[in-house]
Motif scaffolding. Sequence first.
Motif, PDB file in Angstrom:
ATOM      1  N   ALA A  26      -9.028   5.016  -0.830  1.00  0.00           N
ATOM      2  CA  ALA A  26      -8.233   3.886  -1.298  1.00  0.00           C
ATOM      3  C   ALA A  26      -8.724   3.414  -2.658  1.00  0.00           C
ATOM      4  O   ALA A  26      -9.933   3.380  -2.913  1.00  0.00           O
ATOM      5  CB  ALA A  26      -8.294   2.736  -0.299  1.00  0.00           C
ATOM      6  N   ALA A  61       0.870  -1.178   0.000  1.00  0.00           N
ATOM      7  CA  ALA A  61       0.000   0.000   0.000  1.00  0.00           C
ATOM      8  C   ALA A  61       0.907   1.228   0.000  1.00  0.00           C
ATOM      9  O   ALA A  61       1.683   1.429   0.926  1.00  0.00           O
ATOM     10  CB  ALA A  61      -0.894   0.007   1.235  1.00  0.00           C
ATOM     11  N   VAL A  79      -6.503  -1.899  -3.992  1.00  0.00           N
ATOM     12  CA  VAL A  79      -5.856  -2.066  -2.688  1.00  0.00           C
ATOM     13  C   VAL A  79      -6.686  -3.009  -1.813  1.00  0.00           C
ATOM     14  O   VAL A  79      -6.174  -3.976  -1.259  1.00  0.00           O
ATOM     15  CB  VAL A  79      -5.659  -0.701  -1.977  1.00  0.00           C
TER      16      VAL A  79
END
Length: 176
Positions: free
Chosen positions: A131, A58, A135
């Motif tokens: 996000a 990430a 992800v």
Amino acid sequence: MPEHTDGGHRAHSAYDTYERLISLLESSRVDHRLIDHEPEGSTEAVSALRGHPASEAAKCLVLRVKVDRRTTRHVLAVVPGDRRVDLDAVRALFDARYVGFSDAETAERLARAVPGTVLPFSFDPGLEVVADPDVVARPRLYFNAARLDRSLLLSGADYERLAKPRIERIAAPAQV
């Protein structure tokens, strides 16, 4: 490490942020693994140290979003480690006039971590997490745990459940 005040803002140490993350994971009973490694903040380099492709990392970046002349928001953009943040997509998402990377001091204050250790979680109400869907779709998601020498592994689904990010397409292919 004690908290201290800085210009009216409560400054948090990386240790506090790390402890808060671990406490959140343990109280939520989320399956996770801590990984110790040589200190490293670059996504590509730390992915190599942890032994996984950068796509499973990430990448977390604090953005400054100027909605209009008087309104500035801060967004924590979380994208796969082998991609980049699509600033135009973020600008469209917030119908903003301008989107750019936050200055280091602001990013550190809002993320409560130094660059290279920013979590894909926000512990500050002034920092909204967005996000990319790629992800949260990851079966394995790695990121530095608010420290350069320790990382965390958990599933994208568990990350989504705990962090509650806004899910939007904000990743673009890495520039060559």
